[in-house]
Write an enzyme that holds these catalytic residues in place. Structure first.
Site, short mmCIF file in Angstrom:
data_model
loop_
_atom_site.label_atom_id
_atom_site.label_comp_id
_atom_site.label_asym_id
_atom_site.label_seq_id
_atom_site.Cartn_x
_atom_site.Cartn_y
_atom_site.Cartn_z
N CYS A 167 39.48 40.87 24.45
CA CYS A 167 38.95 42.17 24.01
C CYS A 167 38.50 43.05 25.17
O CYS A 167 38.44 44.27 25.03
CB CYS A 167 37.81 41.96 23.02
SG CYS A 167 38.34 41.12 21.53
N HIS B 267 34.25 48.98 22.48
CA HIS B 267 35.11 48.02 21.79
C HIS B 267 34.66 47.96 20.34
O HIS B 267 33.47 47.87 20.04
CB HIS B 267 34.97 46.65 22.45
CG HIS B 267 35.70 45.57 21.71
ND1 HIS B 267 37.00 45.72 21.28
CD2 HIS B 267 35.29 44.35 21.28
CE1 HIS B 267 37.36 44.62 20.64
NE2 HIS B 267 36.35 43.79 20.62
N ASN C 278 39.02 45.23 14.41
CA ASN C 278 38.98 44.81 15.82
C ASN C 278 40.42 44.61 16.31
O ASN C 278 41.08 43.68 15.87
CB ASN C 278 38.17 43.52 15.92
CG ASN C 278 38.03 43.03 17.36
OD1 ASN C 278 38.74 43.47 18.25
ND2 ASN C 278 37.12 42.09 17.56
O1 UT7 Z 1 35.97 41.06 19.73
C1 UT7 Z 1 35.26 40.03 20.34
C2 UT7 Z 1 33.87 40.10 19.99
N1 UT7 Z 1 33.65 39.67 18.62
C3 UT7 Z 1 32.58 40.04 18.03
O2 UT7 Z 1 31.81 40.76 18.62
C4 UT7 Z 1 32.25 39.48 16.67
C5 UT7 Z 1 30.79 39.24 16.59
N2 UT7 Z 1 30.33 38.69 15.32
C6 UT7 Z 1 30.31 39.41 14.18
O3 UT7 Z 1 30.75 40.53 14.12
C7 UT7 Z 1 29.65 38.76 12.97
O4 UT7 Z 1 28.97 37.59 13.37
C8 UT7 Z 1 30.63 38.41 11.82
C9 UT7 Z 1 31.09 39.70 11.16
C10 UT7 Z 1 31.81 37.65 12.38
C11 UT7 Z 1 29.95 37.56 10.77
O5 UT7 Z 1 28.79 38.19 10.27
P1 UT7 Z 1 27.42 37.37 10.12
O6 UT7 Z 1 26.46 38.29 9.51
O7 UT7 Z 1 27.11 36.81 11.48
O8 UT7 Z 1 27.81 36.26 9.08
P2 UT7 Z 1 27.92 34.66 9.22
O9 UT7 Z 1 29.07 34.28 10.08
O10 UT7 Z 1 26.59 34.14 9.63
O11 UT7 Z 1 28.21 34.26 7.73
C12 UT7 Z 1 27.32 34.57 6.68
C13 UT7 Z 1 27.90 34.10 5.36
C14 UT7 Z 1 28.37 32.64 5.38
O12 UT7 Z 1 28.01 32.07 4.13
P3 UT7 Z 1 26.73 31.11 4.01
O13 UT7 Z 1 27.00 29.99 4.98
O14 UT7 Z 1 25.57 31.96 4.41
O15 UT7 Z 1 26.77 30.72 2.58
C15 UT7 Z 1 29.86 32.76 5.47
O16 UT7 Z 1 30.54 31.68 4.88
O17 UT7 Z 1 29.05 34.88 5.00
C16 UT7 Z 1 30.15 34.01 4.68
N3 UT7 Z 1 31.39 34.67 5.06
C17 UT7 Z 1 32.09 35.47 4.24
N4 UT7 Z 1 31.88 35.83 2.97
C18 UT7 Z 1 32.79 36.68 2.42
C19 UT7 Z 1 32.01 34.61 6.27
N5 UT7 Z 1 33.12 35.38 6.23
C20 UT7 Z 1 33.18 35.92 4.98
C21 UT7 Z 1 34.07 36.79 4.36
N6 UT7 Z 1 33.84 37.15 3.08
N7 UT7 Z 1 35.16 37.30 4.98
#
Ligand code: UT7
Length: 319
Positions: A113, A246, A276
């Site tokens: 990225c 980004h 992204n």
């Molecule tokens: O380009 C390189 C740099 N990349 C980034 O900067 C990405 C950085 N990270 C992020 O943008 C965020 O961490 C994410 C968008 C990837 C995830 O958001 P989050 O608020 O950190 O969520 P999480 O990964 O902690 O997941 C929360 C919940 C989980 O469920 P439980 O365990 O709380 O029951 C996941 O299973 O959301 C669930 N989940 C989803 N639910 C519906 C994860 N993906 C999905 C989805 N749809 N697509």
């Protein structure tokens, strides 16, 4: 002083645009979750015949047209990608051939990225050293081809596309690239990586990410490196007209702007429509804001990105 000036910008997107609602027909997710956690509403997905090199070539043609120069004037192509058409040769050479440039320097940069920021520093250094005069700097990706479409935590986040700029070395201009700063910390491989490769599995592998940890690092690293690049140019956040970040997550954009005390209206946001696009996201956002008239000649821009490695970087540019 010799400086690299942006003569023109261009971008390209695959024809097919996919909404969150359409994704939720095949992935266990919802429009509500994706919008709330990421700000993403649409992404473009490459179809048959659309590859990293075809998107890169279209973006390069648009940038050359905006710059008002012929492809034959280009003596350097630096292309940032993590999704090359072939393991080798470099996708930059495919673009060179497609543009009909008989001879130039052409190679790829792999910094995921942050690739476009890395490519900008490399091209700028070569131009200032006199090794090149007119460069195409391209970020192009087809991440849809390395996503695990069963993994809802990653597959909803990415899209395909390309962006390009034409840089020209000029003596003593008011505008141009004022400073660049890059970093890498390879200890974080396990937080964002692809689980394959030619020398390990002989497959291309799929994207794996521990999103929450990446998020935490991203906000700190991006705010720090933007401050470093501004200081290197003798400027502060108060001088900035536009941040061109980004586009990984709208919440990262907000949190980073807050850390630097930058008004959210100064941040170019395209993550809602492009998702992204890895190395393509900064030049895609730049071209979008140039073409819609927000970014004007003379404006002070800060470009920034962070990605797998980790790698991260920023550039301060007087457009
Ligand atoms: O380009 C390189 C740099 N990349 C980034 O900067 C990405 C950085 N990270 C992020 O943008 C965020 O961490 C994410 C968008 C990837 C995830 O958001 P989050 O608020 O950190 O969520 P999480 O990964 O902690 O997941 C929360 C919940 C989980 O469920 P439980 O365990 O709380 O029951 C996941 O299973 O959301 C669930 N989940 C989803 N639910 C519906 C994860 N993906 C999905 C989805 N749809 N697509």
């Amino acid at each position: 002083m010799r400086r690299s000036v942006i003569l023109g910008t261009g971008s390209a997107l695959p024809a097919r645009r996919v909404s969150n609602a359409e994704l939720s027909e095949t992935v266990d997710t919802s429009d509500e979750w994706i919008v709330e956690r990421t700000g993403i509403r649409f992404r473009h997905i490459a179809g048959e015949g659309e590859t990293t090199s075809t998107l890169a070539t279209d973006a390069a043609r648009a940038a050359l047209a905006a710059a008002g120069i012929d492809a034959g004037a280009i003596d350097l192509i630096v292309l940032a990608t993590a999704t090359p058409d072939q393991t080798f040769p470099a996708t930059a050479t495919l673009v060179q051939a497609a543009l009909g440039i008989p001879d130039c320097v052409a190679f790829d940069v792999a910094a995921v990225c942050s690739g476009f920021l890395y490519a900008v520093q490399v091209a700028d250094s070569m131009i200032r050293a006199g090794a090149a005069n007119r460069a195409l700097v391209i970020g192009a990706e087809t991440f849809s081809r390395i996503l695990d479409w069963q993994d809802r935590a990653t597959c909803v986040l990415f899209g395909d596309g390309a962006g390009a700029i034409v840089l020209e070395g000029q003596a003593g201009p008011e505008n141009g690239i004022l400073s660049t700063r890059l970093h890498a910390d390879g200890r974080h491989n396990g937080l964002l990586y692809v689980d394959g490769g030619p020398s390990t599995t002989q497959t291309v592998g799929h994207v794996r990410m521990k999103g929450r940890e990446v998020f935490r690092h991203a906000v700190v690293n991006l705010a720090t490196v933007m401050g470093e690049a501004l200081a290197a140019a003798g400027l502060t956040a108060a001088d900035v007209d536009w941040v061109v970040p980004h586009q990984a997550n709208a919440r990262i954009l907000d949190a980073t702007a807050r850390k630097l005390d930058l008004a959210p209206e100064k941040v170019i946001v395209t993550v809602d429509r492009h998702a992204n696009t890895s190395a393509a996201s900064v030049p895609l956002a730049l071209d979008t804001a140039v073409r819609d008239g927000r970014i004007q000649r003379g404006d002070l821009l800060v470009l920034e990105a962070m990605g797998g490695g980790f790698t991260w970087g920023a550039a301060v540019v007087r457009y």
